[in-house]
Enzyme design. Structure first.
Site, PDB file in Angstrom:
ATOM      1  CD1 TRP A  81      -3.140  -1.434   0.704  1.00  0.00           C
ATOM      2  CD2 TRP A  81      -1.635  -2.545   1.858  1.00  0.00           C
ATOM      3  NE1 TRP A  81      -3.610  -2.509   0.804  1.00  0.00           N
ATOM      4  CE2 TRP A  81      -2.633  -3.304   1.795  1.00  0.00           C
ATOM      5  CE3 TRP A  81      -0.789  -2.788   2.731  1.00  0.00           C
ATOM      6  CZ2 TRP A  81      -2.973  -4.549   2.212  1.00  0.00           C
ATOM      7  CZ3 TRP A  81      -0.910  -4.163   3.279  1.00  0.00           C
ATOM      8  CH2 TRP A  81      -2.074  -5.021   2.854  1.00  0.00           C
ATOM      9  CG  HIS A 106      -6.192  -1.035   3.485  1.00  0.00           C
ATOM     10  ND1 HIS A 106      -5.547  -2.445   3.621  1.00  0.00           N
ATOM     11  CD2 HIS A 106      -5.850  -0.228   4.460  1.00  0.00           C
ATOM     12  CE1 HIS A 106      -5.045  -2.403   5.015  1.00  0.00           C
ATOM     13  NE2 HIS A 106      -5.055  -0.980   5.249  1.00  0.00           N
ATOM     14  NE  ARG A 113      -4.260   0.851  -2.121  1.00  0.00           N
ATOM     15  CZ  ARG A 113      -4.493  -0.145  -2.387  1.00  0.00           C
ATOM     16  NH1 ARG A 113      -4.210  -0.654  -3.459  1.00  0.00           N
ATOM     17  NH2 ARG A 113      -5.540  -0.776  -1.449  1.00  0.00           N
ATOM     18  CD  GLN A 136      -9.770  -1.064  -0.853  1.00  0.00           C
ATOM     19  OE1 GLN A 136      -9.967  -1.092   0.452  1.00  0.00           O
ATOM     20  NE2 GLN A 136      -8.936  -1.567  -1.691  1.00  0.00           N
ATOM     21  CB  VAL A 153      -7.303 -12.323   6.077  1.00  0.00           C
ATOM     22  CG1 VAL A 153      -8.462 -11.528   6.348  1.00  0.00           C
ATOM     23  CG2 VAL A 153      -6.463 -12.137   4.956  1.00  0.00           C
ATOM     24  CB  ALA A 191     -12.165  -9.224   6.679  1.00  0.00           C
TER      25      ALA A 191
HETATM   26  N1  PHE Z   1      -7.534  -4.331   2.095  1.00  0.00           N
HETATM   27  C1  PHE Z   1      -7.114  -5.122   1.202  1.00  0.00           C
HETATM   28  C2  PHE Z   1      -6.594  -4.481  -0.018  1.00  0.00           C
HETATM   29  O1  PHE Z   1      -6.502  -3.151  -0.096  1.00  0.00           O
HETATM   30  C3  PHE Z   1      -8.203  -6.017   0.703  1.00  0.00           C
HETATM   31  C4  PHE Z   1      -8.431  -7.196   1.950  1.00  0.00           C
HETATM   32  C5  PHE Z   1      -9.487  -6.583   2.493  1.00  0.00           C
HETATM   33  C6  PHE Z   1      -8.129  -8.375   1.997  1.00  0.00           C
HETATM   34  C7  PHE Z   1      -9.983  -7.469   3.847  1.00  0.00           C
HETATM   35  C8  PHE Z   1      -8.120  -9.148   2.746  1.00  0.00           C
HETATM   36  C9  PHE Z   1      -9.370  -8.799   3.796  1.00  0.00           C
HETATM   37  O2  PHE Z   1      -6.038  -4.678  -0.937  1.00  0.00           O
END
Ligand code: PHE
Length: 354
Positions: free
Chosen positions: A152, A182, A208, A222, A266, A322
């Site tokens: 990120w 995010h 970003r 998002q 995760v 998630a």
């Molecule tokens: N936050 C991650 C992204 O920006 C996406 C994501 C969200 C992945 C929740 C796993 C669980 O790419």
């Protein structure tokens, strides 16, 4: 000649001047009174017949009156100069249509997605565009020097947020601020305020620090989803995501597949693909899926237990999932938009189509 006559004349001229309504009448007034052969000059002629003492009284009086009148005449003239043309209202002309705006495709898409999650019992949670380093990274199990932070690329803010800590007056902690990269920080913000069972969706802007091209933008939207309970499994995730995608795209038998991936918050981490809804998974000569038969939809996974510790929950053996999906990406697929940069271009030719 009498002083009273002059006073009366001046009053009369002022009154007449007041009543004048257009340039033509004003010209008539000038010829009658102020021109070389006008009535006011006649008075000056008559001065010659008076004695020296009388001239001393009448002369200056007449002069100031003339100047004042000329001044007022000029004011009136400039007023009429502005209104050069008469104003005509043509009732037969067709009226001008008022443009009525429409919703932006990003708004349409996320409202649509959110309404589907709403129907599945997910509540909507809102969060800020500016986040602290803690919520964007640390609390999501992304350690300070972990290479995953490079996933990120971040816009950092110059200003720091200063927080008083402890009871002593001089103890302060400065917090690094950034534009959130995010929507996952919303997970932690929600988890801090709520206990399981949890079903929440969050929509927000993300930023970003990267170069733009047809598939990348530095500002996009998002949609984050979070579901946690005692026994929420990957099967629940797959069924909810499949149902949601079928409802949004409007095709009943669309397949969804999960691939292993990595996100620190995760475990296991997943990438979710949807069967291409243009070529229906055939993958031949398809521009939408580049002949693969599948379209990448979102990042996801089972919530990492460390997050329950960061949220200071009573116990850490909950289970949940998630996911985070790019709203523009979804809209691009749905409306077949080839370039992500048009979303923020402000080009009405684009937005008017929705
Ligand atoms: N936050 C991650 C992204 O920006 C996406 C994501 C969200 C992945 C929740 C796993 C669980 O790419």
């Amino acid at each position: 000649m009498d002083l009273k006559d002059i006073d009366a004349l001046i009053i009369k001229l002022n009154q007449e001047l007041n009543l004048i309504k257009n340039a033509k009448e004003l010209e008539g007034f000038r010829l009658k009174y102020l021109a070389r052969k006008g009535e006011l000059n006649d008075c000056f002629e008559k001065l010659k017949e008076l004695s020296v003492e009388q001239k001393r009284v009448f002369g200056p009086k007449l002069n100031t009156c003339k100047k004042e009148l000329e001044q007022r005449f000029k004011e009136k003239q400039s007023l009429f100069d502005k209104v050069t043309e008469e104003f005509f209202f043509d009732y037969t002309l067709p009226g001008k249509k008022k443009e009525i705006g429409s919703l932006h495709p990003t708004t349409l898409t996320y409202r649509h997605i959110i309404s589907v999650f709403n129907s599945f019992g997910f509540e909507i949670f809102e969060s800020n565009d500016i986040e602290s380093e803690y919520y964007n990274f640390d609390s999501l199990n992304i350690e300070k020097n972990h290479p995953a932070r490079d996933m990120w690329d971040t816009f950092w803010l110059d200003k720091k947020y200063i927080l008083p800590i402890g009871s002593k007056k001089d103890e302060f902690k400065s917090i690094n601020l950034l534009l959130k990269t995010h929507t996952s920080p919303a997970e932690m913000r929600f988890m801090e305020k709520n206990n399981p069972p949890i079903r929440m969706v969050n929509m927000g802007k993300v930023f970003r620090y990267e170069a733009t091209d047809a598939r990348h933008e530095f500002q996009l939207h998002q949609l984050e989803g979070l579901m946690i309970g005692d026994d929420i499994s990957l099967c629940n995730f797959k069924s909810i995501i499949t149902g949601m995608t079928r409802k949004i795209i409007g095709q009943k038998d669309l397949k969804v597949r999960l691939r292993p991936s990595y996100f620190p918050f995760v475990s296991p981490g997943l990438e979710v693909d949807v069967e291409c809804f243009k070529c229906h998974g055939k993958g031949s000569k398809c521009s939408l899926c580049s002949n693969s038969g599948w379209i990448e939809m979102m990042g996801a996974g089972m919530t990492h237990p460390n997050l329950y510790k960061f949220a200071k929950w009573d116990r850490y053996n909950y289970q949940g999932f998630a996911f985070g999906l790019g709203v523009e990406r979804f809209a691009m697929l749905k409306y077949q938009i080839p370039d992500i940069r048009v979303f923020n271009s402000g080009d009405l030719r684009f937005t008017k189509q929705f």
